[in-house]
Design a protein around this motif. Structure first.
Motif, PDB file in Angstrom:
ATOM      1  N   THR A 124       0.845  -1.197   0.000  1.00 33.30           N
ATOM      2  CA  THR A 124       0.000   0.000   0.000  1.00 33.30           C
ATOM      3  C   THR A 124       0.877   1.243   0.000  1.00 33.30           C
ATOM      4  N   GLY A 125       0.243   2.384  -0.210  1.00 38.19           N
ATOM      5  CA  GLY A 125       0.968   3.647  -0.229  1.00 38.19           C
ATOM      6  C   GLY A 125       0.994   4.348   1.109  1.00 38.19           C
ATOM      7  N   HIS A 126       0.831   3.621   2.192  1.00 34.74           N
ATOM      8  CA  HIS A 126       0.900   4.228   3.521  1.00 34.74           C
ATOM      9  C   HIS A 126       2.328   4.671   3.858  1.00 34.74           C
ATOM     10  N   TYR A 127       2.408   5.738   4.615  1.00 38.50           N
ATOM     11  CA  TYR A 127       3.703   6.237   5.091  1.00 38.50           C
ATOM     12  C   TYR A 127       3.976   5.653   6.476  1.00 38.50           C
ATOM     13  N   ALA A 128       4.723   4.562   6.493  1.00 41.64           N
ATOM     14  CA  ALA A 128       5.111   3.884   7.723  1.00 41.64           C
ATOM     15  C   ALA A 128       6.264   2.955   7.384  1.00 41.64           C
ATOM     16  N   LYS A 129       7.010   2.555   8.403  1.00 39.55           N
ATOM     17  CA  LYS A 129       8.164   1.683   8.197  1.00 39.55           C
ATOM     18  C   LYS A 129       7.930   0.316   8.817  1.00 39.55           C
ATOM     19  N   LEU A 130       8.510  -0.691   8.181  1.00 39.94           N
ATOM     20  CA  LEU A 130       8.538  -2.037   8.734  1.00 39.94           C
ATOM     21  C   LEU A 130       9.985  -2.397   9.033  1.00 39.94           C
ATOM     22  N   VAL A 131      10.233  -2.873  10.240  1.00 35.62           N
ATOM     23  CA  VAL A 131      11.588  -3.216  10.675  1.00 35.62           C
ATOM     24  C   VAL A 131      11.569  -4.644  11.200  1.00 35.62           C
ATOM     25  N   HIS A 140       6.886   0.888  12.534  1.00 33.59           N
ATOM     26  CA  HIS A 140       7.474   2.131  13.039  1.00 33.59           C
ATOM     27  C   HIS A 140       6.921   3.330  12.289  1.00 33.59           C
ATOM     28  N   ARG A 141       7.119   4.498  12.872  1.00 35.51           N
ATOM     29  CA  ARG A 141       6.716   5.742  12.232  1.00 35.51           C
ATOM     30  C   ARG A 141       7.511   5.952  10.944  1.00 35.51           C
ATOM     31  N   ALA A 142       6.928   6.704  10.017  1.00 36.36           N
ATOM     32  CA  ALA A 142       7.585   7.032   8.753  1.00 36.36           C
ATOM     33  C   ALA A 142       8.668   8.078   8.975  1.00 36.36           C
ATOM     34  N   SER A 143       9.534   8.243   7.983  1.00 35.24           N
ATOM     35  CA  SER A 143      10.612   9.230   8.084  1.00 35.24           C
ATOM     36  C   SER A 143      10.058  10.642   8.155  1.00 35.24           C
ATOM     37  N   GLU A 144       8.997  10.930   7.396  1.00 34.70           N
ATOM     38  CA  GLU A 144       8.406  12.261   7.405  1.00 34.70           C
ATOM     39  C   GLU A 144       7.290  12.308   8.437  1.00 34.70           C
ATOM     40  N   ALA A 145       7.537  13.025   9.527  1.00 31.87           N
ATOM     41  CA  ALA A 145       6.568  13.060  10.620  1.00 31.87           C
ATOM     42  C   ALA A 145       5.218  13.605  10.169  1.00 31.87           C
ATOM     43  N   ALA A 146       5.224  14.596   9.291  1.00 33.77           N
ATOM     44  CA  ALA A 146       3.970  15.223   8.869  1.00 33.77           C
ATOM     45  C   ALA A 146       3.079  14.263   8.087  1.00 33.77           C
ATOM     46  N   LYS A 147       3.665  13.258   7.434  1.00 35.01           N
ATOM     47  CA  LYS A 147       2.892  12.303   6.651  1.00 35.01           C
ATOM     48  C   LYS A 147       2.755  10.941   7.332  1.00 35.01           C
ATOM     49  N   LEU A 168       6.862   3.427   0.749  1.00 35.90           N
ATOM     50  CA  LEU A 168       7.032   4.872   0.927  1.00 35.90           C
ATOM     51  C   LEU A 168       7.532   5.271   2.308  1.00 35.90           C
ATOM     52  N   GLY A 169       7.761   4.319   3.178  1.00 36.11           N
ATOM     53  CA  GLY A 169       8.082   4.632   4.568  1.00 36.11           C
ATOM     54  C   GLY A 169       9.321   5.472   4.773  1.00 36.11           C
ATOM     55  N   ASP A 170      10.310   5.342   3.897  1.00 36.48           N
ATOM     56  CA  ASP A 170      11.558   6.095   4.050  1.00 36.48           C
ATOM     57  C   ASP A 170      11.593   7.366   3.201  1.00 36.48           C
ATOM     58  N   THR A 171      10.518   7.677   2.493  1.00 33.91           N
ATOM     59  CA  THR A 171      10.507   8.860   1.639  1.00 33.91           C
ATOM     60  C   THR A 171      10.368  10.111   2.490  1.00 33.91           C
ATOM     61  N   PRO A 172      11.295  11.070   2.371  1.00 32.32           N
ATOM     62  CA  PRO A 172      11.297  12.215   3.278  1.00 32.32           C
ATOM     63  C   PRO A 172      10.216  13.258   3.037  1.00 32.32           C
ATOM     64  N   SER A 173       9.522  13.242   1.904  1.00 31.03           N
ATOM     65  CA  SER A 173       8.462  14.229   1.703  1.00 31.03           C
ATOM     66  C   SER A 173       7.474  13.766   0.639  1.00 31.03           C
ATOM     67  N   LYS A 174       6.230  14.242   0.766  1.00 34.76           N
ATOM     68  CA  LYS A 174       5.190  13.936  -0.222  1.00 34.76           C
ATOM     69  C   LYS A 174       5.519  14.590  -1.555  1.00 34.76           C
ATOM     70  N   ALA A 175       6.207  15.737  -1.502  1.00 33.80           N
ATOM     71  CA  ALA A 175       6.576  16.428  -2.745  1.00 33.80           C
ATOM     72  C   ALA A 175       7.447  15.536  -3.616  1.00 33.80           C
ATOM     73  N   THR A 346       9.655   5.150  18.221  1.00 33.73           N
ATOM     74  CA  THR A 346       8.964   5.195  16.928  1.00 33.73           C
ATOM     75  C   THR A 346       8.151   3.930  16.661  1.00 33.73           C
ATOM     76  N   ARG A 347       8.298   2.926  17.501  1.00 35.20           N
ATOM     77  CA  ARG A 347       7.640   1.645  17.260  1.00 35.20           C
ATOM     78  C   ARG A 347       6.237   1.615  17.829  1.00 35.20           C
ATOM     79  N   VAL A 348       5.297   1.087  17.036  1.00 36.03           N
ATOM     80  CA  VAL A 348       3.936   0.880  17.506  1.00 36.03           C
ATOM     81  C   VAL A 348       3.883  -0.387  18.345  1.00 36.03           C
TER      82      VAL A 348
END
Length: 371
Positions: A124-131, A140-147, A168-175, A346-348
Protein backbone atom coordinates in the motif's frame (compact mmCIF):
# COMPACT_ATOMS: atom_id res chain seq x y z
CA UNK A 1 7.82 -11.90 -3.75
CA UNK A 2 4.37 -12.10 -5.30
CA UNK A 3 2.68 -8.87 -4.25
CA UNK A 4 -0.85 -7.51 -4.42
CA UNK A 5 -0.62 -3.74 -4.80
CA UNK A 6 -3.73 -2.04 -3.40
CA UNK A 7 -4.24 0.81 -5.87
CA UNK A 8 -6.74 3.43 -4.72
CA UNK A 9 -6.30 5.66 -7.75
CA UNK A 10 -4.19 8.14 -5.78
CA UNK A 11 -0.58 9.18 -6.18
CA UNK A 12 0.79 7.36 -3.11
CA UNK A 13 -0.46 3.89 -4.04
CA UNK A 14 0.64 4.46 -7.65
CA UNK A 15 4.24 5.22 -6.67
CA UNK A 16 4.22 2.38 -4.11
CA UNK A 17 3.21 -0.09 -6.85
CA UNK A 18 5.89 1.29 -9.17
CA UNK A 19 8.58 0.85 -6.53
CA UNK A 20 7.45 -2.72 -5.89
CA UNK A 21 7.83 -3.46 -9.61
CA UNK A 22 11.27 -1.81 -9.69
CA UNK A 23 12.35 -3.89 -6.70
CA UNK A 24 11.84 -6.99 -8.84
CA UNK A 25 8.64 -8.30 -7.29
CA UNK A 26 5.85 -9.95 -9.24
CA UNK A 27 3.12 -7.33 -8.82
CA UNK A 28 -0.61 -7.41 -9.52
CA UNK A 29 -2.67 -4.23 -9.07
CA UNK A 30 -6.02 -4.40 -7.28
CA UNK A 31 -8.56 -1.63 -6.85
CA UNK A 32 -11.11 -2.17 -4.10
CA UNK A 33 -14.71 -1.30 -5.03
CA UNK A 34 -16.22 -0.30 -1.70
CA UNK A 35 -19.60 1.01 -2.86
CA UNK A 36 -22.30 -0.54 -5.05
CA UNK A 37 -23.05 3.01 -6.30
CA UNK A 38 -19.64 3.56 -7.82
CA UNK A 39 -19.89 7.24 -8.73
CA UNK A 40 -21.01 8.52 -5.35
CA UNK A 41 -17.98 8.54 -3.06
CA UNK A 42 -15.94 11.50 -4.30
CA UNK A 43 -16.59 15.24 -4.31
CA UNK A 44 -13.40 17.05 -5.32
CA UNK A 45 -10.76 15.93 -2.86
CA UNK A 46 -13.33 14.39 -0.52
CA UNK A 47 -14.10 10.69 -0.59
CA UNK A 48 -12.62 7.94 -2.71
CA UNK A 49 -13.29 4.68 -4.52
CA UNK A 50 -15.22 6.05 -7.51
CA UNK A 51 -15.20 4.78 -11.09
CA UNK A 52 -12.86 7.68 -11.83
CA UNK A 53 -10.43 6.41 -9.18
CA UNK A 54 -10.55 2.88 -10.61
CA UNK A 55 -9.74 4.23 -14.07
CA UNK A 56 -6.85 6.30 -12.69
CA UNK A 57 -5.45 3.17 -11.04
CA UNK A 58 -5.87 1.16 -14.25
CA UNK A 59 -3.93 3.77 -16.27
CA UNK A 60 -1.03 3.51 -13.81
CA UNK A 61 -1.11 -0.29 -14.01
CA UNK A 62 -1.01 -0.08 -17.81
CA UNK A 63 2.09 2.15 -17.66
CA UNK A 64 3.74 -0.30 -15.26
CA UNK A 65 2.75 -3.27 -17.42
CA UNK A 66 1.15 -5.19 -14.57
CA UNK A 67 -2.19 -7.06 -14.44
CA UNK A 68 -5.01 -5.06 -12.88
CA UNK A 69 -8.28 -6.13 -11.29
CA UNK A 70 -11.21 -4.52 -9.49
CA UNK A 71 -12.41 -6.55 -6.52
CA UNK A 72 -15.85 -5.91 -5.05
CA UNK A 73 -15.61 -5.62 -1.27
CA UNK A 74 -18.65 -3.35 -0.98
CA UNK A 75 -20.75 -5.70 1.15
CA UNK A 76 -17.98 -6.35 3.65
CA UNK A 77 -17.16 -2.62 3.73
CA UNK A 78 -20.79 -1.83 4.48
CA UNK A 79 -20.98 -4.37 7.29
CA UNK A 80 -17.58 -3.84 8.92
CA UNK A 81 -17.07 -0.12 8.39
CA UNK A 82 -20.29 1.76 7.54
CA UNK A 83 -22.68 -0.20 9.78
CA UNK A 84 -20.10 -0.15 12.58
CA UNK A 85 -19.79 3.63 12.19
CA UNK A 86 -23.55 4.06 12.59
CA UNK A 87 -23.77 1.68 15.56
CA UNK A 88 -20.91 3.42 17.37
CA UNK A 89 -22.54 6.85 17.04
CA UNK A 90 -25.86 5.41 18.19
CA UNK A 91 -24.04 4.13 21.28
CA UNK A 92 -22.64 7.60 22.03
CA UNK A 93 -19.13 6.82 20.79
CA UNK A 94 -16.93 8.47 18.15
CA UNK A 95 -15.42 5.83 15.82
CA UNK A 96 -12.52 6.13 13.39
CA UNK A 97 -13.68 4.46 10.14
CA UNK A 98 -10.16 4.55 8.62
CA UNK A 99 -8.95 2.29 11.43
CA UNK A 100 -11.84 -0.12 10.81
CA UNK A 101 -11.17 -0.11 7.07
CA UNK A 102 -7.50 -0.97 7.59
CA UNK A 103 -8.42 -3.57 10.19
CA UNK A 104 -11.23 -5.33 8.33
CA UNK A 105 -10.75 -4.57 4.62
CA UNK A 106 -7.25 -3.65 3.43
CA UNK A 107 -5.30 -5.87 5.83
CA UNK A 108 -7.87 -8.57 6.51
CA UNK A 109 -10.22 -9.20 3.59
CA UNK A 110 -7.69 -8.24 0.91
CA UNK A 111 -4.77 -10.00 2.59
CA UNK A 112 -6.83 -13.12 3.29
CA UNK A 113 -7.82 -13.40 -0.36
CA UNK A 114 -4.28 -12.66 -1.48
CA UNK A 115 -2.79 -15.39 0.70
CA UNK A 116 -5.40 -17.84 -0.54
CA UNK A 117 -4.33 -17.04 -4.12
CA UNK A 118 -0.65 -17.59 -3.31
CA UNK A 119 0.54 -14.00 -2.88
CA UNK A 120 3.13 -13.16 -0.23
CA UNK A 121 2.21 -9.62 0.75
CA UNK A 122 -0.07 -6.63 0.26
CA UNK A 123 1.59 -3.37 -0.82
CA UNK A 124 0.00 0.00 0.00
CA UNK A 125 0.97 3.65 -0.23
CA UNK A 126 0.90 4.23 3.52
CA UNK A 127 3.70 6.24 5.09
CA UNK A 128 5.11 3.88 7.72
CA UNK A 129 8.16 1.68 8.20
CA UNK A 130 8.54 -2.04 8.73
CA UNK A 131 11.59 -3.22 10.67
CA UNK A 132 12.63 -6.81 11.28
CA UNK A 133 13.34 -6.91 15.00
CA UNK A 134 14.44 -9.65 17.40
CA UNK A 135 10.82 -10.69 18.00
CA UNK A 136 9.60 -10.40 14.43
CA UNK A 137 8.30 -7.66 12.15
CA UNK A 138 7.84 -4.27 13.83
CA UNK A 139 5.75 -1.27 12.72
CA UNK A 140 7.47 2.13 13.04
CA UNK A 141 6.72 5.74 12.23
CA UNK A 142 7.59 7.03 8.75
CA UNK A 143 10.61 9.23 8.08
CA UNK A 144 8.41 12.26 7.40
CA UNK A 145 6.57 13.06 10.62
CA UNK A 146 3.97 15.22 8.87
CA UNK A 147 2.89 12.30 6.65
CA UNK A 148 3.31 9.51 9.19
CA UNK A 149 0.36 7.09 9.06
CA UNK A 150 1.48 4.57 11.66
CA UNK A 151 -1.47 5.64 13.85
CA UNK A 152 -4.12 4.35 11.42
CA UNK A 153 -2.05 1.19 10.94
CA UNK A 154 -1.87 0.49 14.67
CA UNK A 155 -4.62 -2.13 14.28
CA UNK A 156 -2.32 -4.47 12.34
CA UNK A 157 -1.35 -7.73 14.02
CA UNK A 158 1.94 -9.62 13.94
CA UNK A 159 0.57 -11.99 11.28
CA UNK A 160 -0.58 -9.11 9.09
CA UNK A 161 2.69 -7.21 9.47
CA UNK A 162 4.53 -10.31 8.26
CA UNK A 163 2.69 -10.00 4.92
CA UNK A 164 2.77 -6.21 4.45
CA UNK A 165 4.95 -3.97 2.28
CA UNK A 166 5.23 -0.15 2.63
CA UNK A 167 7.60 1.22 -0.07
CA UNK A 168 7.03 4.87 0.93
CA UNK A 169 8.08 4.63 4.57
CA UNK A 170 11.56 6.10 4.05
CA UNK A 171 10.51 8.86 1.64
CA UNK A 172 11.30 12.21 3.28
CA UNK A 173 8.46 14.23 1.70
CA UNK A 174 5.19 13.94 -0.22
CA UNK A 175 6.58 16.43 -2.75
CA UNK A 176 9.18 13.84 -3.75
CA UNK A 177 6.45 11.24 -4.29
CA UNK A 178 4.51 13.62 -6.55
CA UNK A 179 7.69 14.49 -8.48
CA UNK A 180 8.43 10.79 -8.96
CA UNK A 181 4.88 10.18 -10.21
CA UNK A 182 5.29 12.98 -12.73
CA UNK A 183 8.61 11.57 -13.97
CA UNK A 184 6.93 8.21 -14.45
CA UNK A 185 4.16 9.82 -16.51
CA UNK A 186 1.36 9.09 -14.03
CA UNK A 187 -1.69 11.28 -14.57
CA UNK A 188 -2.36 11.18 -10.82
CA UNK A 189 0.83 13.13 -10.02
CA UNK A 190 -1.14 16.28 -9.15
CA UNK A 191 -4.36 14.61 -8.02
CA UNK A 192 -5.45 16.06 -4.65
CA UNK A 193 -5.30 13.86 -1.60
CA UNK A 194 -8.63 12.51 -0.41
CA UNK A 195 -9.65 13.41 3.11
CA UNK A 196 -12.56 13.19 5.56
CA UNK A 197 -14.80 10.13 5.66
CA UNK A 198 -14.89 8.47 2.24
CA UNK A 199 -18.53 7.38 2.44
CA UNK A 200 -19.67 10.90 3.45
CA UNK A 201 -18.09 12.88 0.58
CA UNK A 202 -19.93 16.15 1.31
CA UNK A 203 -18.52 16.20 4.85
CA UNK A 204 -21.97 16.54 6.49
CA UNK A 205 -21.67 13.76 9.07
CA UNK A 206 -24.59 15.07 11.12
CA UNK A 207 -26.94 15.13 8.11
CA UNK A 208 -25.76 11.71 6.95
CA UNK A 209 -26.39 10.18 10.37
CA UNK A 210 -29.80 11.85 10.63
CA UNK A 211 -30.75 10.26 7.32
CA UNK A 212 -29.60 6.83 8.49
CA UNK A 213 -30.96 6.74 12.05
CA UNK A 214 -33.54 9.53 12.14
CA UNK A 215 -33.88 12.45 14.53
CA UNK A 216 -35.20 12.53 18.09
CA UNK A 217 -35.45 15.70 20.17
CA UNK A 218 -33.59 15.66 23.46
CA UNK A 219 -32.09 17.86 26.14
CA UNK A 220 -28.73 19.53 26.46
CA UNK A 221 -27.75 19.82 30.14
CA UNK A 222 -24.87 21.34 32.04
CA UNK A 223 -22.75 19.49 34.60
CA UNK A 224 -25.28 20.18 37.35
CA UNK A 225 -28.06 18.59 35.31
CA UNK A 226 -29.80 21.87 34.48
CA UNK A 227 -31.34 22.02 31.00
CA UNK A 228 -29.58 24.65 28.87
CA UNK A 229 -30.77 23.73 25.37
CA UNK A 230 -32.24 21.12 23.06
CA UNK A 231 -31.04 18.98 20.16
CA UNK A 232 -32.47 16.76 17.41
CA UNK A 233 -30.44 13.62 18.11
CA UNK A 234 -27.60 12.88 20.52
CA UNK A 235 -25.87 10.75 17.86
CA UNK A 236 -24.93 13.97 16.02
CA UNK A 237 -22.61 15.13 18.82
CA UNK A 238 -19.16 14.13 19.98
CA UNK A 239 -17.00 14.94 22.98
CA UNK A 240 -15.09 18.20 22.53
CA UNK A 241 -17.58 19.65 20.03
CA UNK A 242 -18.29 23.37 20.34
CA UNK A 243 -20.07 24.34 17.13
CA UNK A 244 -23.69 23.51 16.44
CA UNK A 245 -24.88 23.54 20.07
CA UNK A 246 -28.35 25.04 20.34
CA UNK A 247 -28.06 26.54 23.82
CA UNK A 248 -30.79 28.85 25.12
CA UNK A 249 -29.11 29.51 28.47
CA UNK A 250 -25.66 31.18 28.49
CA UNK A 251 -22.94 29.99 30.85
CA UNK A 252 -22.70 32.03 34.06
CA UNK A 253 -19.17 33.15 33.15
CA UNK A 254 -20.12 33.86 29.55
CA UNK A 255 -17.53 31.42 28.20
CA UNK A 256 -18.20 28.87 25.44
CA UNK A 257 -19.46 25.43 26.37
CA UNK A 258 -18.24 22.15 24.90
CA UNK A 259 -19.74 18.67 24.68
CA UNK A 260 -18.47 16.65 27.65
CA UNK A 261 -20.56 13.50 27.26
CA UNK A 262 -23.18 11.89 25.04
CA UNK A 263 -25.76 9.72 26.81
CA UNK A 264 -27.59 7.71 24.11
CA UNK A 265 -29.96 5.87 26.47
CA UNK A 266 -31.58 9.11 27.63
CA UNK A 267 -30.77 11.00 24.39
CA UNK A 268 -28.97 13.64 26.46
CA UNK A 269 -25.94 15.78 25.65
CA UNK A 270 -23.87 17.09 28.57
CA UNK A 271 -21.95 20.35 28.09
CA UNK A 272 -19.52 22.34 30.20
CA UNK A 273 -16.39 24.49 30.24
CA UNK A 274 -13.31 23.64 28.22
CA UNK A 275 -11.28 22.74 31.31
CA UNK A 276 -13.76 19.94 32.03
CA UNK A 277 -12.55 18.15 28.88
CA UNK A 278 -9.29 17.26 30.64
CA UNK A 279 -9.03 13.45 30.83
CA UNK A 280 -6.87 11.76 33.46
CA UNK A 281 -7.28 8.14 32.35
CA UNK A 282 -8.55 6.07 29.43
CA UNK A 283 -9.27 2.34 29.25
CA UNK A 284 -10.56 -0.31 26.89
CA UNK A 285 -10.99 -4.05 26.34
CA UNK A 286 -10.90 -4.11 22.50
CA UNK A 287 -7.15 -4.21 21.83
CA UNK A 288 -4.50 -5.73 19.59
CA UNK A 289 -0.70 -5.85 19.60
CA UNK A 290 1.38 -4.82 16.57
CA UNK A 291 3.96 -7.56 16.76
CA UNK A 292 5.10 -8.93 20.10
CA UNK A 293 2.18 -9.30 22.52
CA UNK A 294 2.46 -7.17 25.65
CA UNK A 295 2.70 -9.18 28.84
CA UNK A 296 0.42 -8.28 31.73
CA UNK A 297 1.60 -5.55 34.06
CA UNK A 298 2.69 -1.92 33.96
CA UNK A 299 4.82 -0.35 31.24
CA UNK A 300 5.89 3.11 30.08
CA UNK A 301 4.86 4.28 26.63
CA UNK A 302 3.67 7.19 24.55
CA UNK A 303 0.01 7.42 23.57
CA UNK A 304 -1.57 9.01 20.52
CA UNK A 305 -5.36 9.42 20.49
CA UNK A 306 -5.88 11.04 17.07
CA UNK A 307 -4.23 10.63 13.67
CA UNK A 308 -2.59 14.05 13.80
CA UNK A 309 -2.20 14.48 17.56
CA UNK A 310 1.13 14.65 19.33
CA UNK A 311 2.11 11.55 21.33
CA UNK A 312 1.86 11.93 25.10
CA UNK A 313 4.15 10.18 27.63
CA UNK A 314 2.12 7.84 29.81
CA UNK A 315 2.01 4.84 32.09
CA UNK A 316 -0.06 1.91 30.89
CA UNK A 317 -1.41 -1.22 32.53
CA UNK A 318 -2.51 -4.41 30.82
CA UNK A 319 -4.38 -6.49 33.37
CA UNK A 320 -7.19 -9.05 33.01
CA UNK A 321 -7.88 -8.19 29.39
CA UNK A 322 -8.08 -4.43 29.93
CA UNK A 323 -5.64 -1.73 28.86
CA UNK A 324 -5.56 1.37 31.08
CA UNK A 325 -3.50 4.46 30.34
CA UNK A 326 -2.70 7.48 32.51
CA UNK A 327 -0.98 10.29 30.58
CA UNK A 328 1.76 12.41 32.11
CA UNK A 329 -0.47 15.41 31.40
CA UNK A 330 -4.26 15.12 30.92
CA UNK A 331 -5.62 14.52 27.44
CA UNK A 332 -7.89 17.20 26.01
CA UNK A 333 -11.36 16.05 24.98
CA UNK A 334 -11.22 12.27 24.59
CA UNK A 335 -14.33 10.53 23.26
CA UNK A 336 -15.22 6.88 23.86
CA UNK A 337 -14.89 5.06 20.54
CA UNK A 338 -11.64 6.80 19.60
CA UNK A 339 -8.54 4.65 19.15
CA UNK A 340 -5.51 4.98 21.40
CA UNK A 341 -2.27 3.80 19.76
CA UNK A 342 0.66 2.98 22.05
CA UNK A 343 4.26 3.67 21.03
CA UNK A 344 7.71 2.82 22.30
CA UNK A 345 9.83 5.49 20.62
CA UNK A 346 8.96 5.19 16.93
CA UNK A 347 7.64 1.65 17.26
CA UNK A 348 3.94 0.88 17.51
CA UNK A 349 3.22 -1.42 20.45
CA UNK A 350 -0.49 -1.84 19.82
CA UNK A 351 -3.87 -0.14 20.10
CA UNK A 352 -7.19 -0.24 21.87
CA UNK A 353 -10.62 1.30 21.40
CA UNK A 354 -11.38 3.69 24.24
CA UNK A 355 -14.39 2.41 26.18
CA UNK A 356 -14.07 4.50 29.34
CA UNK A 357 -12.60 7.86 30.30
CA UNK A 358 -11.95 9.40 33.69
CA UNK A 359 -12.26 13.17 33.95
CA UNK A 360 -9.47 15.16 35.59
CA UNK A 361 -12.20 17.51 36.86
CA UNK A 362 -14.77 15.92 39.22
CA UNK A 363 -18.27 15.57 37.74
CA UNK A 364 -21.36 16.35 39.87
CA UNK A 365 -23.21 13.18 40.88
CA UNK A 366 -26.41 14.47 39.26
CA UNK A 367 -24.83 14.05 35.85
CA UNK A 368 -22.76 10.92 36.31
CA UNK A 369 -19.22 9.89 35.38
CA UNK A 370 -18.01 10.09 31.82
CA UNK A 371 -17.96 6.68 30.21
Amino acid sequence: MRILAAMSGGVDSAVAAARAVEAGHEVVGVHLALSRAGGTLRTGSRGCCTIEDAMDARRVADILGIPFYVWDFSERFRQDVVDDFIAEYQAGRTPNPCMRCNQHIKFAALLERGLELGYDAVCTGHYAKLVDGPDGRELHRASEAAKDQSYVLGVLTAEQLAHTYFPLGDTPSKALVRAEAERRGFSVAKKPDSYDICFIPDGDTRGWLADKVGEADGEVVDRSGAVVGTHHGAHAYTVGQRRGLQLGVPAPDGKPRFVLEVQPVTNTVVVGPKEALATAEIAGERFSWAGRAQSEGEFACEVQIRAHADPVPAQAWFVDGTVRVRPEHPFDGVAPGQTAVLYEGTRVIGQFTIDRTVSAVPVPESVGARS
